[in-house]
Design a protein around this motif. Structure first.
Motif, PDB file in Angstrom:
ATOM      1  N   LEU A  56      11.006  -9.297   1.509  1.00 20.72           N
ATOM      2  CA  LEU A  56      10.563  -8.257   2.437  1.00 20.72           C
ATOM      3  C   LEU A  56      11.600  -7.964   3.511  1.00 20.72           C
ATOM      4  N   VAL A  57      12.262  -8.996   4.005  1.00 21.00           N
ATOM      5  CA  VAL A  57      13.331  -8.771   4.989  1.00 21.00           C
ATOM      6  C   VAL A  57      14.470  -7.994   4.342  1.00 21.00           C
ATOM      7  N   ALA A  58      14.829  -8.370   3.124  1.00 21.76           N
ATOM      8  CA  ALA A  58      15.894  -7.657   2.412  1.00 21.76           C
ATOM      9  C   ALA A  58      15.523  -6.197   2.181  1.00 21.76           C
ATOM     10  N   LEU A  59      14.245  -5.952   1.919  1.00 22.36           N
ATOM     11  CA  LEU A  59      13.779  -4.576   1.730  1.00 22.36           C
ATOM     12  C   LEU A  59      14.021  -3.747   2.986  1.00 22.36           C
ATOM     13  N   GLY A  60      13.696  -4.322   4.147  1.00 17.38           N
ATOM     14  CA  GLY A  60      13.917  -3.608   5.405  1.00 17.38           C
ATOM     15  C   GLY A  60      15.380  -3.387   5.702  1.00 17.38           C
ATOM     16  N   LEU A  61      16.218  -4.380   5.366  1.00 14.01           N
ATOM     17  CA  LEU A  61      17.649  -4.278   5.674  1.00 14.01           C
ATOM     18  C   LEU A  61      18.366  -3.279   4.769  1.00 14.01           C
ATOM     19  N   THR A  62      17.906  -3.143   3.530  1.00 17.06           N
ATOM     20  CA  THR A  62      18.603  -2.269   2.575  1.00 17.06           C
ATOM     21  C   THR A  62      18.021  -0.867   2.504  1.00 17.06           C
ATOM     22  N   PHE A  63      16.831  -0.649   3.067  1.00 14.30           N
ATOM     23  CA  PHE A  63      16.206   0.676   3.034  1.00 14.30           C
ATOM     24  C   PHE A  63      17.080   1.686   3.779  1.00 14.30           C
ATOM     25  N   PRO A  64      17.312   2.911   3.264  1.00 13.90           N
ATOM     26  CA  PRO A  64      16.704   3.527   2.083  1.00 13.90           C
ATOM     27  C   PRO A  64      17.586   3.510   0.830  1.00 13.90           C
ATOM     28  N   GLY A  65      18.502   2.545   0.736  1.00 12.59           N
ATOM     29  CA  GLY A  65      19.353   2.472  -0.446  1.00 12.59           C
ATOM     30  C   GLY A  65      18.563   2.065  -1.676  1.00 12.59           C
ATOM     31  N   PHE A  66      18.644   2.838  -2.734  1.00 14.84           N
ATOM     32  CA  PHE A  66      17.800   2.613  -3.906  1.00 14.84           C
ATOM     33  C   PHE A  66      18.043   1.261  -4.558  1.00 14.84           C
ATOM     34  N   VAL A  67      19.311   0.904  -4.785  1.00 19.06           N
ATOM     35  CA  VAL A  67      19.619  -0.346  -5.483  1.00 19.06           C
ATOM     36  C   VAL A  67      19.158  -1.553  -4.664  1.00 19.06           C
ATOM     37  N   GLY A  68      19.445  -1.547  -3.361  1.00 22.47           N
ATOM     38  CA  GLY A  68      19.029  -2.656  -2.513  1.00 22.47           C
ATOM     39  C   GLY A  68      17.520  -2.792  -2.431  1.00 22.47           C
ATOM     40  N   VAL A  69      16.826  -1.667  -2.284  1.00 21.71           N
ATOM     41  CA  VAL A  69      15.362  -1.681  -2.228  1.00 21.71           C
ATOM     42  C   VAL A  69      14.789  -2.212  -3.528  1.00 21.71           C
ATOM     43  N   LEU A  70      15.367  -1.786  -4.652  1.00 17.62           N
ATOM     44  CA  LEU A  70      14.866  -2.237  -5.949  1.00 17.62           C
ATOM     45  C   LEU A  70      15.049  -3.743  -6.114  1.00 17.62           C
ATOM     46  N   GLY A  71      16.203  -4.267  -5.733  1.00 19.92           N
ATOM     47  CA  GLY A  71      16.442  -5.704  -5.837  1.00 19.92           C
ATOM     48  C   GLY A  71      15.518  -6.508  -4.939  1.00 19.92           C
ATOM     49  N   ALA A  72      15.310  -6.018  -3.711  1.00 21.81           N
ATOM     50  CA  ALA A  72      14.415  -6.709  -2.783  1.00 21.81           C
ATOM     51  C   ALA A  72      12.984  -6.697  -3.308  1.00 21.81           C
ATOM     52  N   CYS A  73      12.551  -5.561  -3.844  1.00 23.02           N
ATOM     53  CA  CYS A  73      11.204  -5.457  -4.400  1.00 23.02           C
ATOM     54  C   CYS A  73      11.027  -6.385  -5.601  1.00 23.02           C
ATOM     55  N   ALA A  74      12.099  -6.587  -6.377  1.00 19.45           N
ATOM     56  CA  ALA A  74      12.027  -7.470  -7.540  1.00 19.45           C
ATOM     57  C   ALA A  74      11.712  -8.905  -7.108  1.00 19.45           C
ATOM     58  N   THR A 122       0.831  -1.207   0.000  1.00 17.20           N
ATOM     59  CA  THR A 122       0.000   0.000   0.000  1.00 17.20           C
ATOM     60  C   THR A 122       0.863   1.255   0.000  1.00 17.20           C
ATOM     61  N   TYR A 123       2.046   1.164   0.599  1.00 14.78           N
ATOM     62  CA  TYR A 123       2.918   2.333   0.749  1.00 14.78           C
ATOM     63  C   TYR A 123       4.188   2.217  -0.092  1.00 14.78           C
ATOM     64  N   VAL A 124       4.125   1.411  -1.163  1.00 16.07           N
ATOM     65  CA  VAL A 124       5.313   1.207  -1.981  1.00 16.07           C
ATOM     66  C   VAL A 124       5.749   2.500  -2.659  1.00 16.07           C
ATOM     67  N   ALA A 125       4.794   3.357  -3.054  1.00 20.15           N
ATOM     68  CA  ALA A 125       5.168   4.636  -3.661  1.00 20.15           C
ATOM     69  C   ALA A 125       5.912   5.505  -2.649  1.00 20.15           C
ATOM     70  N   VAL A 126       5.454   5.487  -1.404  1.00 20.44           N
ATOM     71  CA  VAL A 126       6.114   6.259  -0.349  1.00 20.44           C
ATOM     72  C   VAL A 126       7.525   5.719  -0.112  1.00 20.44           C
ATOM     73  N   ILE A 127       7.674   4.393  -0.115  1.00 24.04           N
ATOM     74  CA  ILE A 127       8.981   3.763   0.081  1.00 24.04           C
ATOM     75  C   ILE A 127       9.938   4.150  -1.035  1.00 24.04           C
ATOM     76  N   LEU A 128       9.468   4.063  -2.271  1.00 24.19           N
ATOM     77  CA  LEU A 128      10.326   4.387  -3.409  1.00 24.19           C
ATOM     78  C   LEU A 128      10.741   5.854  -3.396  1.00 24.19           C
ATOM     79  N   LEU A 129       9.822   6.731  -3.052  1.00 21.24           N
ATOM     80  CA  LEU A 129      10.161   8.155  -2.980  1.00 21.24           C
ATOM     81  C   LEU A 129      11.199   8.418  -1.887  1.00 21.24           C
ATOM     82  N   ALA A 130      11.126   7.645  -0.803  1.00 14.83           N
ATOM     83  CA  ALA A 130      12.070   7.833   0.304  1.00 14.83           C
ATOM     84  C   ALA A 130      13.483   7.394  -0.054  1.00 14.83           C
TER      85      ALA A 130
END
Length: 398
Positions: free
Chosen positions: A294-312, A237-245
């Motif tokens: 999802l765990v990887a997303l939390g660990l790599t946030f707010p790094g763009f590359v890590g967040v993108l890979g986790a989201c993939a 629901t908040y993926v747009a907010v996450i990506l903007l961050a």
């Protein structure tokens, strides 16, 4: 339940024989998911124009989903003797009207009213479409048929939400909802032309000696379904907010969601080729991949590359979830297909609505970086239910 008055000439067969009807259902599912999830991509813009916070704007997803959760089963039972095809066309007309109201709404309250119209339609649509998809083909092809219908949902994430998000960013979210209303009207005509009418099964198995066991298995599938969707939408629901961050520009959110959604089609394809052979192993693998992502997303946030890979990874895995639980529920034979469709629909939307609310609470309290960890825990609990309920999630379709 006796005949609904639909034509009785359609005989379930192969996926190829039911191709026209499956295409119609898939297209309608695409528009239904796009309607439900469009606010996710334009939440910041909607909140800014309507004068509400992002967490309040997220309630547009929550209220919509809770309406579906509450109304799915009652509406399905109340309309049990009505022709299935005519009822499905009615839901598409309501989607059209609801999106038009949102596009023209002067205030947040009117936007919420338009979403309520869509929520009522959604309460019936997915209950109908799950049962409809299973009735178009022989039982041996249920998994493949439902995976194809569910591909419309994945396409809603792949094309519908990202493209409408990009459109909303470029020319305004109201235009995006207006275009969606027109697309729903066109899909109504497509369904009228291509979808064959089907008859409703009688409740002949209501007195089956194994009915309690079957209902217990259906309950296990429903609980696991709710938990997984709860975890998914706590975050999505908040993926747009996450990506903007992460530093991504607003104009980049739509294209990124397009790529991530495309990976969801990989998961849908995986479900299509495994659900009629190894459904249990398939689902456990998918849920495990979601948790890792999802765990990887939390660990790599707010790094763009890590967040993108986790989201993939997370997005690709989720592409298989809907058809996996729909197929598992149908195969329990715990009720007739319409009621099963309503339960799957209701529990998914309990998760969607609850996830939007829970994610908003975590966002406002602990902070955005904790949202994905919360989602991962919930998906993990859902996976444990699948692991323990072996009879509800058997290794083979038989």
């Amino acid at each position: 339940m006796g005949s609904s008055g639909d034509a009785t000439t359609w005989r379930p067969g192969t996926v190829r024989e039911a191709a026209g009807g499956i295409v119609a259902l898939t297209t309608a599912t695409f528009l239904a998911v796009t309607t439900e999830m469009l606010p996710v991509g334009v939440l910041p813009a909607m909140g800014a124009e309507l004068g509400v916070t992002e967490s309040i704007a997220g309630l547009l997803v929550t209220v919509y989903a809770f309406m579906v959760a509450v109304l799915a089963l009652p509406l399905t039972l109340w309309t049990g003797r009505l022709p299935r095809k005519g009822l499905l066309l009615g839901t598409l007309a309501a989607y059209t009207a609801g999106n038009l109201v949102v596009a023209l709404a002067p205030t947040f309250a009117v936007v919420a009213a338009g979403r309520a119209i869509g929520g009522i339609a959604h309460a019936l649509f997915f209950s109908l479409s799950i049962a409809y998809g299973s009735r178009l083909v022989h039982a041996d092809f249920t998994g493949r048929a439902l995976a194809l219908v569910t591909a419309g949902a994945s396409a809603g994430f792949v094309l519908g939400v990202p493209l409408s998000t990009s459109l909303g960013t470029a020319v305004g979210w109201r235009v995006a909802f207006g275009v969606l209303a027109a697309a729903c009207a066109g899909t109504l005509l497509l369904v009228a032309l291509l979808l064959p009418a089907v008859s409703v099964d009688s409740a002949a198995e209501a007195d089956h000696p194994d009915r309690r066991l079957r209902r217990g298995r259906l309950a296990a599938v429903s609980v696991a379904n709710a938990l997984v969707y709860l975890g998914q939408y706590t975050v999505y629901t908040y993926v747009a907010v996450i990506l903007l961050a992460t530093g991504l520009a607003a104009s980049g959110v739509g294209p990124v969601l397009l790529v991530l959604g495309g990976l969801g089609l990989v998961g849908t394809w995986f479900a299509g080729v495994t659900l009629d052979r190894r459904p249990r192993a398939s689902l456990l693998l998918v849920l495990g991949a979601m948790v890792v992502g999802l765990v990887a997303l939390g660990l790599t946030f707010p790094g763009f590359v890590g967040v993108l890979g986790a989201c993939a990874l997370w997005g690709a895995a989720f592409g298989a979830v809907a058809s996996s639980f729909q197929t598992a529920a149908i195969r329990t034979r715990g009720a007739n297909p319409d009621v099963i469709g309503a339960l799957v629909n209701a529990t998914a939307n309990i998760g969607i609505g609850g996830g939007a609310a829970l994610g908003g609470a975590v966002l406002a309290g602990a902070g955005l970086e904790w949202v994905s960890f919360c989602g991962a825990v919930l998906v993990l609990v859902g996976a444990l239910v699948v692991l323990l309920a072996r009879r509800a999630f058997p290794s083979t379709p038989g």
